[in-house]
Structure formats: C-alpha cells, structure tokens
Design a protein around this motif. Structure first.
Motif, PDB file in Angstrom:
ATOM      1  N   LEU A  44      34.148  47.321  40.558  1.00 57.90           N
ATOM      2  CA  LEU A  44      34.689  47.338  39.195  1.00 57.90           C
ATOM      3  C   LEU A  44      34.668  45.944  38.577  1.00 57.90           C
ATOM      4  O   LEU A  44      34.130  45.738  37.481  1.00 57.90           O
ATOM      5  CB  LEU A  44      36.112  47.889  39.206  1.00 57.90           C
ATOM      6  CG  LEU A  44      36.904  47.734  37.896  1.00 57.90           C
ATOM      7  CD1 LEU A  44      36.237  48.495  36.771  1.00 57.90           C
ATOM      8  CD2 LEU A  44      38.339  48.187  38.074  1.00 57.90           C
ATOM      9  N   LEU A  45      35.252  44.974  39.266  1.00 58.52           N
ATOM     10  CA  LEU A  45      35.431  43.670  38.654  1.00 58.52           C
ATOM     11  C   LEU A  45      34.183  42.799  38.732  1.00 58.52           C
ATOM     12  O   LEU A  45      33.953  41.971  37.854  1.00 58.52           O
ATOM     13  CB  LEU A  45      36.631  42.973  39.281  1.00 58.52           C
ATOM     14  CG  LEU A  45      37.948  43.664  38.901  1.00 58.52           C
ATOM     15  CD1 LEU A  45      39.103  43.188  39.767  1.00 58.52           C
ATOM     16  CD2 LEU A  45      38.276  43.425  37.440  1.00 58.52           C
ATOM     17  N   ALA A  46      33.352  42.999  39.761  1.00 58.21           N
ATOM     18  CA  ALA A  46      32.088  42.248  39.817  1.00 58.21           C
ATOM     19  C   ALA A  46      31.168  42.661  38.670  1.00 58.21           C
ATOM     20  O   ALA A  46      30.557  41.816  38.006  1.00 58.21           O
ATOM     21  CB  ALA A  46      31.396  42.465  41.159  1.00 58.21           C
ATOM     22  N   THR A  47      31.075  43.966  38.417  1.00 55.63           N
ATOM     23  CA  THR A  47      30.229  44.420  37.307  1.00 55.63           C
ATOM     24  C   THR A  47      30.838  44.044  35.962  1.00 55.63           C
ATOM     25  O   THR A  47      30.111  43.759  35.000  1.00 55.63           O
ATOM     26  CB  THR A  47      30.022  45.944  37.359  1.00 55.63           C
ATOM     27  OG1 THR A  47      31.295  46.610  37.414  1.00 55.63           O
ATOM     28  CG2 THR A  47      29.207  46.336  38.572  1.00 55.63           C
ATOM     29  N   THR A  48      32.170  44.024  35.888  1.00 64.87           N
ATOM     30  CA  THR A  48      32.828  43.633  34.638  1.00 64.87           C
ATOM     31  C   THR A  48      32.520  42.179  34.296  1.00 64.87           C
ATOM     32  O   THR A  48      32.506  41.798  33.126  1.00 64.87           O
ATOM     33  CB  THR A  48      34.345  43.832  34.755  1.00 64.87           C
ATOM     34  OG1 THR A  48      34.612  45.213  35.028  1.00 64.87           O
ATOM     35  CG2 THR A  48      35.056  43.462  33.464  1.00 64.87           C
TER      36      THR A  48
ATOM     37  N   SER B  70      33.008  36.791  43.684  1.00 69.08           N
ATOM     38  CA  SER B  70      32.456  35.663  44.438  1.00 69.08           C
ATOM     39  C   SER B  70      31.168  36.048  45.156  1.00 69.08           C
ATOM     40  O   SER B  70      30.200  35.278  45.176  1.00 69.08           O
ATOM     41  CB  SER B  70      33.492  35.154  45.445  1.00 69.08           C
ATOM     42  OG  SER B  70      34.652  34.697  44.797  1.00 69.08           O
ATOM     43  N   LEU B  71      31.142  37.249  45.738  1.00 73.41           N
ATOM     44  CA  LEU B  71      29.941  37.721  46.432  1.00 73.41           C
ATOM     45  C   LEU B  71      28.770  37.830  45.458  1.00 73.41           C
ATOM     46  O   LEU B  71      27.659  37.360  45.751  1.00 73.41           O
ATOM     47  CB  LEU B  71      30.220  39.080  47.082  1.00 73.41           C
ATOM     48  CG  LEU B  71      29.036  39.775  47.763  1.00 73.41           C
ATOM     49  CD1 LEU B  71      28.551  38.952  48.945  1.00 73.41           C
ATOM     50  CD2 LEU B  71      29.427  41.182  48.208  1.00 73.41           C
ATOM     51  N   ALA B  72      29.010  38.433  44.293  1.00 71.31           N
ATOM     52  CA  ALA B  72      27.941  38.593  43.302  1.00 71.31           C
ATOM     53  C   ALA B  72      27.442  37.238  42.817  1.00 71.31           C
ATOM     54  O   ALA B  72      26.227  37.038  42.648  1.00 71.31           O
ATOM     55  CB  ALA B  72      28.456  39.424  42.128  1.00 71.31           C
ATOM     56  N   ALA B  73      28.360  36.290  42.597  1.00 73.05           N
ATOM     57  CA  ALA B  73      27.959  34.962  42.131  1.00 73.05           C
ATOM     58  C   ALA B  73      27.108  34.248  43.169  1.00 73.05           C
ATOM     59  O   ALA B  73      26.110  33.577  42.834  1.00 73.05           O
ATOM     60  CB  ALA B  73      29.203  34.131  41.800  1.00 73.05           C
TER      61      ALA B  73
END
Length: 533
Positions: free
Chosen positions: A301-305, A431-434
């Motif tokens: 939810l928050l990574a895509t947001t 953090s993972l997505a970044a």
C-alpha cells in the motif's frame, strides 16, 4: 468488585448529558481522518520538499518513513497509556501534540527539523487511532457499534483517498508547507469539541491505574527496546543504499544496535507479566500469520503510494495535483469495496478473502511492470483501482482473523500489533522500493550504455539523424552534434529509470504472492451471519 462493576470501571462513560453519541463519532472520526490523511498527503509533495530544502528524493522519503516508524512505536504503548491517564486526557494530549507538530512541520527550516517534527507527529498519531476506537465502543450500545465503526471506517479509508489529491493541489497552488499547516485549524476545532463533549470520571482513571499497577505497571524497558529496534532498523533501511550498506562503519554499528535490541527484547518480554509486546502472541500460528500478511499489505500500500506519484512526476511530467489524481480513484474504489467486504466476512472464511486480495494485489503490481514511455493516466489509475479492490479483501478479514482465539484482556495488544505491522510494513516497503529503484537504475543504465559506442552502427545512425534534425532547427553542426549526444543520454537515463520502476513493481508483486500461503494457513473459524463487519 463484581464482573459488571469491573467492566464498568474500565469504560469511559464518555458523553455529557444530552450529547448524541453520533456527534461524538463525527468528532472522533474527524480527528482520526486528520491523522490518517497525513500518511499520504505528503507523498505527492516530496519533489517540492526536496527542492525547497535542497535535499535528494531519497532523503525526502524520510518525511514519510520516520512518521510511520514513530507511529508504530507509539501504537505498542497506546493501550496502556490510554488506561493509565484516562482516554480523554490521553486522546486530547495526542491530538494537541499532533496539531502542534503538524504546524511545526509547516515551518521546518531544514531536513533535520522536519524529520524531528514528523517523528513527534507520528508518536502523537499512533495514540489517536486505537483510543478513537475505544471511545466509539464506549459511546454506543453493542447493537449500534457496527454503524459507528462503519462511519469510523469511512474516515480511515477516505484519508488515503483524498490525501494525494489535496496534497498535490496544495503543493501546486500554494506550497508544500500547507500539507502540514492545514492540520492546525482542524486540530484546534476537534480539540475544543472533544474537551466539551467528553467527560472523564476520576474514579474510573484511579481504578484503571490500580489494576495496571497490580498487573506490573508500564514495561519501560520493553518500550525502549522496541523503539530502539524499530528506529535502528529504519536507519539501516533508509541509509543503507546511500552509505554502501555494510561497507559503512556507521551502518555496521547501527546494525549491531538493532540486532542487540531485538535479541534482548525477546527474553525480556517473555519474562514480563504485562509486556509491551506479547511475543507469544506473535509466535502463534494465527496472529503470527496475520502479522506477516499485514506487514506485506502495508508494504504494498505505502510503497506504491510513494512510487506512483514519484514515477509520474519525474518521468512523465505530471504536476503534483495530477499525481494525486492518479491515486485517488483507487481510494474511492476501496471505500466502495469496504461495504462489499463487510458483508462477505460473515459468509466467507477470512483466509480465502485474504488470499484472493493478495492475488489481486499481485495482478495489480504485474500490470504496473508493463509500463513504458507512452503509458497514459488511465494506465496508472486503473492499476491503482485494481489495488483498491484488493486491499479491503486483505485489511478487513485480517482484523477478524487476528482476534480469533485471543482472550478478551489481550484484544488491545492484538489491535496494537496489527496496526503496528501495517505501519512498519509500509516503512519497510518504501525503503525496499527505494533501494531496488536505485540499484536497478544503475544496473540498467550500465547495460544500455554498452550499446553507445562509436563502433555501434545503430548508435551512429541515430546520432547522425539527430544531428541533422537539430541542425535543421538552426543550430550549428557542432552545437547540433552536442545536442544529439545530450538527447541520447537523457533518453538512456529515462529508459533505465522506467526499467528500474518495473523491477520495483516486480518485487512488490512477489511480496503480494508470498502473502497467499500465509493467508491459507490461518485457522478455519465459525462464521457468524448475524454480525457483519
């Protein structure tokens, strides 16, 4: 003291004579809406924050992740503090701190000050949501609580739906500071109304304190260990890529602190009568699986947001307002799905609903891996709407499943753990997505540059064509040649970035799929068709 009296002593007896409980519900929902709004309102404003404070996009993401971590830390202590100080006093304290720190964020002068104020905002917000639920439960008779929580649920879901668009509009037309300053007048109004309409008998607070002392009091050491573990973990995740991971002495030291806090926390919490975190509950099959699924759901939810607004603003030239509009349709789909899933929870096993939601979320992430330079607004909006279908299928059933088999005196603990998992998962996901984005951008760029050698006929042909084009626009041959090289370089950078975003969505898709087997190991529970979420 009789059981009924004991139960009464734990309640707030909350409203003044003549005040409708629905008025209480609206005021509490307003305060909660403001807190939830702040989990997404800043996402689309991050490019403005980065530009205004002279920092990188990676550093700007601390504005989101530090809020989530502080929120998760506060959630673990909120149940105890709410009973110790009284729900009204604690709720008003949290709301006042949240309002003041929001205004302070709007006047932040550099990254350090903004992060500090966001941490304070997150700590205050972490205490508001669970206490809001308790106030609602005490304000309504059992047969009316479902309706009250439906109103509360709309506020919780509407915040993330409205936040991106509102944050984008404020950033484009005013400044990013107003994403935080807007909480000032709303918070003051909610604070005044709560002070007027709620009451707090001193005898209730005194009785609750006596019970908490008898149960062992506040687990101060446990709270500090939890805060140290989560805080150090966040520093590792946020600074690892920048500081070359374990090639950095700083990261190694923080990792030692993180691991040490975790290893000390486990035996300490196991030996407490009233632990900050009941480790045995997390280690159980039911709550443990729910905890892990919620971690994954929060991450997605928050990574895509954060990823989607960043993607469309940096790579497709969207304004902050339009970046917010990309997310908002998914939020409204989620609001509609809340009503449908609320009916399904009394008819279908939670584990099947959660598994279905995880599969749909994976499909949404897979759809986003197909992005390319010609992707339009509806490509992103429809993918987000598909995710909007998935999330209620995960979030609502997981709340019901997490309480299965939990004794009544442990429900506050279970609620805090599940909410903390959502926020911590969101921080980890961002953090993972970044990190995936930074690493894979470098990888793809190095692979693409391999084809830009003078001996490559395709490169030479493209360079000659572009040189001719720029020369026809009035540039000299030398200038046209330089413009052609710069254009090719920018194209390579953009293509590398798009491929890296695709890789980040692949990782989130795999995370969604990992939640499916976890959901299916949940116990089969007896369905109650007479009560619906």
């Amino acid at each position: 003291m009789s059981d009924s009296a004991a139960s009464a002593s734990l309640s707030l007896a909350p409203t003044r004579q003549g005040v409708s409980p629905w008025f209480v519900a609206v005021v509490v929902a307003l305060a909660t809406f403001m807190e939830v709004l702040d989990t997404t309102i800043a996402n689309v404003a991050l490019p403005y924050v980065a530009g205004g404070l002279g920092i990188s996009e990676d550093e700007a993401s601390w504005v989101v992740t530090t809020y989530l971590v502080a929120n998760a830390v506060a959630l673990t202590a909120s149940a105890f503090l709410g009973r110790w100080f009284g729900r009204k006093t604690f709720f008003m304290t949290c709301l006042a701190l949240f309002t003041a720190s929001s205004v302070a964020c709007g006047f932040a002068w550099d990254l350090r000050s903004l992060v500090i104020f966001r941490i304070l905002q997150g700590l205050a917000g972490g205490g508001m949501v669970p206490i809001s639920q308790s106030i609602l439960a005490d304000s309504f008779p059992p047969e009316k609580r479902g309706q009250a929580f439906a109103l509360f649920g709309v506020a919780v879901v509407a915040g993330p739906a409205i936040g991106p668009t509102l944050g984008g509009w404020l950033s484009d037309n005013w400044s990013w500071h107003w994403c935080f300053l807007i909480n000032g007048p709303v918070g003051l109004m909610a604070l005044a109304l709560i002070a007027i309409i709620l009451v707090q008998p001193a005898s209730v607070v005194a009785e609750n304190r006596r019970r908490l002392r008898d149960a062992g009091g506040f687990d101060t050491v446990g709270f500090l260990l939890v805060a140290t573990f989560l805080g150090a973990l966040e520093v590792i995740l946020d600074r690892g890529q920048v500081d070359d991971w374990f090639g950095s002495t700083f990261i190694v030291r923080v990792t030692v602190v993180c691991v040490s806090a975790f290893l000390i926390m486990i035996p300490w919490e196991l030996s407490r009568r009233n632990p900050m975190i009941d480790v045995r509950m997390i280690a159980s099959r039911q709550l443990g699986a729910c905890f892990l699924v919620m971690l994954a759901a929060g991450a997605i939810l928050l990574a895509t947001t954060q990823l989607l607004p960043q993607l469309v603003q940096l790579q497709f030239g969207y304004t902050a307002t339009w970046a917010g509009l990309v997310l908002s349709p998914g939020g409204f789909v989620t609001m509609g799905m809340m009503l449908i899933v609320g009916q399904l929870t009394s008819r279908v096993q939670s584990k099947y609903l959660i598994a279905t939601g995880a599969l749909i979320a994976a499909l949404s992430m897979y759809d986003l891996t197909n992005l390319y330079s010609g992707s339009d607004f509806w490509f992103f909006a429809l993918s987000r709407m598909l995710l909007g279908v998935a999330l209620p299928l995960i979030f609502i059933p997981i709340l019901a499943a997490s309480y299965d088999g939990i004794p009544p005196d442990k429900t506050d603990q279970a609620s805090a753990l599940i909410n903390a998992a959502r926020n911590m998962g969101g921080s980890i996901g961002i953090s993972l997505a970044a990190n995936v984005l930074a690493h894979r951008t470098q990888f793809h760029q190095s692979r693409l540059v391999e084809h830009l050698s003078p001996s490559d006929t395709g490169y030479q042909h493209t360079l000659d064509q572009l040189t001719h084009y720029f020369a026809m626009q009035g540039s000299s041959i030398l200038q046209a040649r330089q413009q052609a090289i710069e254009w090719i370089g920018q194209t390579v950078e953009r293509q590398a970035a798009l491929l890296a975003y695709g890789d980040a969505f692949w990782v989130l898709m795999l995370l969604s799929l990992a939640a499916v087997p976890l959901a299916l190991i949940l116990r089969t529970v007896k369905l109650d068709r007479s009560s619906q979420a």
